[in-house]
Design a protein around this motif. Structure first.
Motif, PDB file in Angstrom:
ATOM      1  N   MET A   1       0.885  -1.233  -0.123  1.00 42.31           N
ATOM      2  CA  MET A   1       0.061   0.103   0.008  1.00 42.31           C
ATOM      3  C   MET A   1       0.707   1.176   0.097  1.00 42.31           C
ATOM      4  SD  MET A   1      -3.217   1.011   2.465  1.00 42.31           S
ATOM      5  CE  MET A   1      -2.465   1.108   3.936  1.00 42.31           C
ATOM      6  N   GLN A   2       0.373   2.395  -0.863  1.00 43.73           N
ATOM      7  CA  GLN A   2       1.118   3.667  -0.633  1.00 43.73           C
ATOM      8  C   GLN A   2       0.234   4.718  -0.452  1.00 43.73           C
ATOM      9  OE1 GLN A   2       2.453   4.611  -4.794  1.00 43.73           O
ATOM     10  NE2 GLN A   2       4.353   5.511  -4.078  1.00 43.73           N
ATOM     11  N   ARG A   3       0.691   5.511   0.298  1.00 44.58           N
ATOM     12  CA  ARG A   3      -0.160   6.790   0.605  1.00 44.58           C
ATOM     13  C   ARG A   3       0.337   7.836  -0.316  1.00 44.58           C
ATOM     14  NH1 ARG A   3      -1.236   7.263   7.163  1.00 44.58           N
ATOM     15  NH2 ARG A   3      -2.188   5.144   7.318  1.00 44.58           N
ATOM     16  N   LEU A   4      -0.549   8.728  -0.867  1.00 43.80           N
ATOM     17  CA  LEU A   4       0.046   9.840  -1.780  1.00 43.80           C
ATOM     18  C   LEU A   4      -0.647  10.946  -1.499  1.00 43.80           C
ATOM     19  CD1 LEU A   4      -1.091   7.339  -4.985  1.00 43.80           C
ATOM     20  CD2 LEU A   4       1.109   8.000  -4.050  1.00 43.80           C
ATOM     21  N   PRO A   5       0.196  11.917  -1.399  1.00 41.20           N
ATOM     22  CA  PRO A   5      -0.300  13.428  -1.285  1.00 41.20           C
ATOM     23  C   PRO A   5      -1.038  13.933  -2.317  1.00 41.20           C
ATOM     24  CG  PRO A   5       2.085  13.366  -1.479  1.00 41.20           C
ATOM     25  CD  PRO A   5       1.737  12.040  -1.398  1.00 41.20           C
ATOM     26  N   ARG A   6      -2.185  14.750  -2.362  1.00 42.28           N
ATOM     27  CA  ARG A   6      -3.005  15.265  -3.338  1.00 42.28           C
ATOM     28  C   ARG A   6      -3.024  16.578  -3.287  1.00 42.28           C
ATOM     29  NH1 ARG A   6      -8.332  11.573  -3.057  1.00 42.28           N
ATOM     30  NH2 ARG A   6      -8.786  12.733  -4.928  1.00 42.28           N
ATOM     31  N   ALA A   7      -3.425  17.068  -4.262  1.00 41.37           N
ATOM     32  CA  ALA A   7      -3.332  18.870  -4.407  1.00 41.37           C
ATOM     33  C   ALA A   7      -4.256  19.307  -3.520  1.00 41.37           C
ATOM     34  CB  ALA A   7      -3.510  19.060  -6.016  1.00 41.37           C
ATOM     35  N   ASN A   8      -5.227  18.708  -3.411  1.00 40.81           N
ATOM     36  CA  ASN A   8      -6.318  19.432  -2.329  1.00 40.81           C
ATOM     37  C   ASN A   8      -6.008  18.924  -0.798  1.00 40.81           C
ATOM     38  OD1 ASN A   8      -6.820  16.626  -2.209  1.00 40.81           O
ATOM     39  ND2 ASN A   8      -8.887  16.878  -3.066  1.00 40.81           N
TER      40      ASN A   8
ATOM     41  N   GLU B   1      -5.406  13.116   1.444  1.00 48.26           N
ATOM     42  CA  GLU B   1      -4.344  11.846   1.188  1.00 48.26           C
ATOM     43  C   GLU B   1      -5.195  10.751   0.571  1.00 48.26           C
ATOM     44  OE1 GLU B   1      -2.790   8.793   4.421  1.00 48.26           O
ATOM     45  OE2 GLU B   1      -1.147  10.420   4.081  1.00 48.26           O
ATOM     46  N   GLY B   2      -4.360  10.222  -0.753  1.00 54.12           N
ATOM     47  CA  GLY B   2      -5.061   9.109  -1.285  1.00 54.12           C
ATOM     48  C   GLY B   2      -4.226   8.102  -1.123  1.00 54.12           C
ATOM     49  N   VAL B   3      -4.920   6.880  -1.421  1.00 53.40           N
ATOM     50  CA  VAL B   3      -4.103   5.458  -1.223  1.00 53.40           C
ATOM     51  C   VAL B   3      -4.335   4.584  -2.269  1.00 53.40           C
ATOM     52  CG1 VAL B   3      -4.378   3.087   0.214  1.00 53.40           C
ATOM     53  CG2 VAL B   3      -4.996   5.580   1.172  1.00 53.40           C
TER      54      VAL B   3
ATOM     55  N   ARG C   1       2.076 -11.272 -12.543  1.00 59.07           N
ATOM     56  CA  ARG C   1       2.049  -9.846 -12.819  1.00 59.07           C
ATOM     57  C   ARG C   1       1.648  -9.095 -11.453  1.00 59.07           C
ATOM     58  NH1 ARG C   1       3.998 -11.925 -16.628  1.00 59.07           N
ATOM     59  NH2 ARG C   1       4.055 -11.553 -18.580  1.00 59.07           N
ATOM     60  N   GLN C   2       2.468  -7.987 -11.203  1.00 61.31           N
ATOM     61  CA  GLN C   2       1.863  -7.066 -10.357  1.00 61.31           C
ATOM     62  C   GLN C   2       0.996  -5.978 -10.884  1.00 61.31           C
ATOM     63  OE1 GLN C   2       2.333  -6.866  -6.857  1.00 61.31           O
ATOM     64  NE2 GLN C   2       3.205  -8.960  -6.924  1.00 61.31           N
ATOM     65  N   VAL C   3      -0.067  -5.353 -10.522  1.00 65.82           N
ATOM     66  CA  VAL C   3      -0.824  -4.368 -11.129  1.00 65.82           C
ATOM     67  C   VAL C   3      -1.239  -3.360  -9.925  1.00 65.82           C
ATOM     68  CG1 VAL C   3      -3.079  -3.905 -12.159  1.00 65.82           C
ATOM     69  CG2 VAL C   3      -1.660  -6.045 -12.855  1.00 65.82           C
ATOM     70  N   TRP C   4      -1.287  -2.207 -10.289  1.00 71.65           N
ATOM     71  CA  TRP C   4      -1.684  -1.006  -9.341  1.00 71.65           C
ATOM     72  C   TRP C   4      -3.241  -1.072  -9.482  1.00 71.65           C
ATOM     73  CZ3 TRP C   4       1.087   1.118  -5.536  1.00 71.65           C
ATOM     74  CH2 TRP C   4       2.533   1.298  -6.089  1.00 71.65           C
ATOM     75  N   LEU C   5      -3.670  -1.087  -8.078  1.00 71.92           N
ATOM     76  CA  LEU C   5      -5.206  -1.067  -8.111  1.00 71.92           C
ATOM     77  C   LEU C   5      -5.839   0.008  -8.978  1.00 71.92           C
ATOM     78  CD1 LEU C   5      -5.956  -2.038  -4.451  1.00 71.92           C
ATOM     79  CD2 LEU C   5      -5.837  -3.634  -6.453  1.00 71.92           C
ATOM     80  N   ASP C   6      -5.228   1.139  -8.989  1.00 75.12           N
ATOM     81  CA  ASP C   6      -5.938   2.388  -9.794  1.00 75.12           C
ATOM     82  C   ASP C   6      -5.850   2.098 -11.276  1.00 75.12           C
ATOM     83  OD1 ASP C   6      -3.049   2.769 -10.051  1.00 75.12           O
ATOM     84  OD2 ASP C   6      -3.232   4.770 -10.003  1.00 75.12           O
ATOM     85  N   GLN C   7      -5.211   0.902 -11.730  1.00 71.41           N
ATOM     86  CA  GLN C   7      -5.132   0.678 -13.105  1.00 71.41           C
ATOM     87  C   GLN C   7      -6.301  -0.302 -13.685  1.00 71.41           C
ATOM     88  OE1 GLN C   7      -0.906  -0.592 -13.607  1.00 71.41           O
ATOM     89  NE2 GLN C   7      -0.181   1.345 -13.899  1.00 71.41           N
ATOM     90  N   ILE C   8      -6.893  -0.793 -12.535  1.00 71.51           N
ATOM     91  CA  ILE C   8      -7.869  -1.870 -12.959  1.00 71.51           C
ATOM     92  C   ILE C   8      -9.307  -1.145 -13.571  1.00 71.51           C
ATOM     93  CG2 ILE C   8      -9.334  -4.052 -12.050  1.00 71.51           C
ATOM     94  CD1 ILE C   8      -6.886  -4.563 -10.278  1.00 71.51           C
TER      95      ILE C   8
END
Length: 50
Positions: free
Chosen positions: A1-8, A11-13, A29-36
């Motif tokens: 899991m990765q936490r991501l700062p967002r412009a607003n 926090e995104g995950v 294969r490893q796939v990022w959940l936001d790509q599904i």
């Protein structure tokens, strides 16, 4: 899991999932959940599992 700062300032995950093919054991294969885009259930023997 990765936490991501967002412009607003919220926090995104995101995370990865490993895909495997039972018919080709050496394939994975490893796939990022936001790509599904969609999930299709193909294996009816696992339909009752959650």
């Amino acid at each position: 899991m990765q936490r991501l700062p967002r412009a607003n300032e919220r926090e995104g995950v995101n995370a990865t999932v490993q895909l495997e093919r039972p018919d080709v054991p050496e394939w994975s294969r490893q796939v990022w959940l936001d790509q599904i885009l969609r999930v299709e259930h193909l294996d009816s023997c696992m339909a009752s599992e959650t």
